[in-house]
Scaffold this motif. Sequence first.
Motif, PDB file in Angstrom:
ATOM      1  N   ASN A 299       0.812  -1.240  -0.022  1.00  0.00           N
ATOM      2  CA  ASN A 299       0.003  -0.096  -0.018  1.00  0.00           C
ATOM      3  C   ASN A 299       0.878   1.224   0.071  1.00  0.00           C
ATOM      4  OD1 ASN A 299      -2.299  -1.545   0.129  1.00  0.00           O
ATOM      5  ND2 ASN A 299      -2.500  -1.326   2.355  1.00  0.00           N
ATOM      6  N   SER A 300       1.874   1.348   0.651  1.00  0.00           N
ATOM      7  CA  SER A 300       2.996   2.251   0.706  1.00  0.00           C
ATOM      8  C   SER A 300       3.233   2.887  -0.565  1.00  0.00           C
ATOM      9  CB  SER A 300       3.960   2.179   1.781  1.00  0.00           C
ATOM     10  OG  SER A 300       5.005   1.142   1.081  1.00  0.00           O
ATOM     11  N   THR A 303       0.328   5.294  -1.873  1.00  0.00           N
ATOM     12  CA  THR A 303      -0.303   6.400  -0.877  1.00  0.00           C
ATOM     13  C   THR A 303      -0.198   7.918  -1.763  1.00  0.00           C
ATOM     14  OG1 THR A 303       0.120   5.076   1.021  1.00  0.00           O
ATOM     15  CG2 THR A 303      -0.314   7.332   1.375  1.00  0.00           C
ATOM     16  N   MET A 307      -3.391  10.358  -3.068  1.00  0.00           N
ATOM     17  CA  MET A 307      -3.791  11.571  -2.451  1.00  0.00           C
ATOM     18  C   MET A 307      -3.637  12.635  -3.187  1.00  0.00           C
ATOM     19  SD  MET A 307      -3.945  10.962   1.006  1.00  0.00           S
ATOM     20  CE  MET A 307      -3.186  12.296   2.142  1.00  0.00           C
ATOM     21  N   ARG A 377      -6.889   0.403   2.867  1.00  0.00           N
ATOM     22  CA  ARG A 377      -6.128   1.807   2.830  1.00  0.00           C
ATOM     23  C   ARG A 377      -6.237   2.829   1.549  1.00  0.00           C
ATOM     24  NH1 ARG A 377      -1.063   3.249   5.177  1.00  0.00           N
ATOM     25  NH2 ARG A 377      -0.688   5.405   4.493  1.00  0.00           N
ATOM     26  N   TYR A 378      -6.321   2.266   0.557  1.00  0.00           N
ATOM     27  CA  TYR A 378      -6.545   3.043  -0.700  1.00  0.00           C
ATOM     28  C   TYR A 378      -7.742   4.054  -0.508  1.00  0.00           C
ATOM     29  CZ  TYR A 378      -3.191  -0.082  -2.916  1.00  0.00           C
ATOM     30  OH  TYR A 378      -2.117  -0.778  -3.332  1.00  0.00           O
ATOM     31  N   ASP A 381      -7.190   6.607   2.186  1.00  0.00           N
ATOM     32  CA  ASP A 381      -6.097   7.760   1.703  1.00  0.00           C
ATOM     33  C   ASP A 381      -7.102   8.803   0.848  1.00  0.00           C
ATOM     34  OD1 ASP A 381      -4.159   7.101   3.215  1.00  0.00           O
ATOM     35  OD2 ASP A 381      -3.238   5.733   1.536  1.00  0.00           O
ATOM     36  N   TYR A 382      -7.864   8.224  -0.115  1.00  0.00           N
ATOM     37  CA  TYR A 382      -8.613   9.184  -1.069  1.00  0.00           C
ATOM     38  C   TYR A 382      -9.527   9.926  -0.247  1.00  0.00           C
ATOM     39  CZ  TYR A 382     -11.315  10.559  -4.995  1.00  0.00           C
ATOM     40  OH  TYR A 382     -12.116  11.352  -6.034  1.00  0.00           O
ATOM     41  N   VAL A 384      -9.670  10.712   2.927  1.00  0.00           N
ATOM     42  CA  VAL A 384      -8.832  11.690   3.558  1.00  0.00           C
ATOM     43  C   VAL A 384      -8.561  12.933   2.771  1.00  0.00           C
ATOM     44  CG1 VAL A 384      -6.954  12.154   5.112  1.00  0.00           C
ATOM     45  CG2 VAL A 384      -8.444  10.171   5.392  1.00  0.00           C
ATOM     46  N   ALA A 385      -8.017  12.815   1.597  1.00  0.00           N
ATOM     47  CA  ALA A 385      -7.303  13.708   0.912  1.00  0.00           C
ATOM     48  C   ALA A 385      -8.610  14.606   0.206  1.00  0.00           C
ATOM     49  CB  ALA A 385      -6.665  13.131  -0.430  1.00  0.00           C
ATOM     50  N   CYS A 438     -16.065   6.184  -2.193  1.00  0.00           N
ATOM     51  CA  CYS A 438     -14.882   6.346  -3.168  1.00  0.00           C
ATOM     52  C   CYS A 438     -15.492   6.546  -4.675  1.00  0.00           C
ATOM     53  CB  CYS A 438     -13.797   5.524  -3.153  1.00  0.00           C
ATOM     54  SG  CYS A 438     -12.954   5.762  -1.756  1.00  0.00           S
TER      55      CYS A 438
END
Length: 450
Positions: A299-300, A303, A307, A377-378, A381-382, A384-385, A438
Amino acid sequence: MNVLFLEKNMTASVVQKSPVVKSIILMLIGLVGYACNVVYTRILTHNLSLDLYGDFSVAWCSLMLVDQLITFGVGLSAQRFVSLYTKKHQPAKTRAFLYWGASILLRSSIVLAIAYILFWIVASITHFTEIHRFDQYHLALFVIIFAPMMSIAVIITRLIQSSGHTILSTVVATLVNRIVQIVIILFFLELFIPKEVYHLSLILVSILFCTMLVNALIYSWITENDILNTLKPTKSRFVDKDWLAVAQSSCLNGIMFTLTVTSDLLILEFFSPYENHVGIFSVCGVCVGLLSTLQASINSQSTAAIMNINLMKPKERSILQKSLDAFNAIKLMLVCISIFSSWIFRQEIFSFFNIHSDAAHLLLPLMFFNVYLLDYRYQFDYLVANKEMAFVNRVQGISTAAMIIGSLILVMPYNMFGIASATLLSRVYAKVMMTIRCRRHSAMRFALFA
């Protein structure tokens, strides 16, 4: 100093040019850290009964939960503000933030100490009147007062990361801390075989103190570190009103995540009629940590791109979509391999941890699938962004509440399988809701089929 020199001068140029190289380095560190965790667990399970190992695990989970409460999101918010001030070369603001965070931790620790003292006053009264004996209290209640030491160690790790030393912070969090735990355990095993709550309390406190001390020493070696000047008196300090707002949001998110990964053990400890199930469940949690480590490493790599999707051109989005599809396919393949391997080699896995019961053979594949379901996680992150943090917190809150309520209902008739089933249902809900949200914002597929 040598570690910092190597990180800055030997890997910095390569890492900056290729984020993939950095991801590979972090994955290797995570895998070595996982191997240390397996060794640590094996040492404990071969020298403690399953009941005592379960008590030890529950005490550690309780410390993690209290840590989230008393730090009030300072550690997580440091990643945003300290890293920003470091990049802008604003040491005065960094010192002000550290002073503010230290004052919060001090106040919450005082509140914890007062509550702890009041509890043991009441406990002493019940002990002297023979209503309740001291030896009937759980290990967690004896060591919970030492949670501030864990908080300091965690905050220091966040500060190292915020200072730009990502690899060093990962080494500290996954390797150094675990090696400290192994050394402490081996030292005490040379002195005595732990058989009482007092022995486990002494081991836990020693681990917390040594971890805090080692982390502080490592942070003091960072040349940019200005922690000593933070304590110096000054006429006025910079204060940002966003500190509290971000800390509150981070605290809420951190508490929900901690409850997600610890409430199952806590419920199993206090409601299951089988004492050894807590130890077995904890060992299974260590086993599935390998899949979790691999997923986090994969995932990292995407990220930062996720974002900034809204800033991408159509061709860049197409390239990113192909990468996400490939990564999601790899993660699905990994969970399938994990499930089949955990079933085929079930006897060898449990024997390695000194467990000779077949009660949990089906539990391990189920928990591997639960780890896969927790991987959103994807989507996280999306959202939150795109300023959807309120929605994320709401979904995670409902998911956590559903898991806890479901576990309380199912733990009595189905024990650890009931808890794993409740966890599965709650994570399906969270993953589906975030994926749907999403899709409303973007045509990108963050899951394999949606």
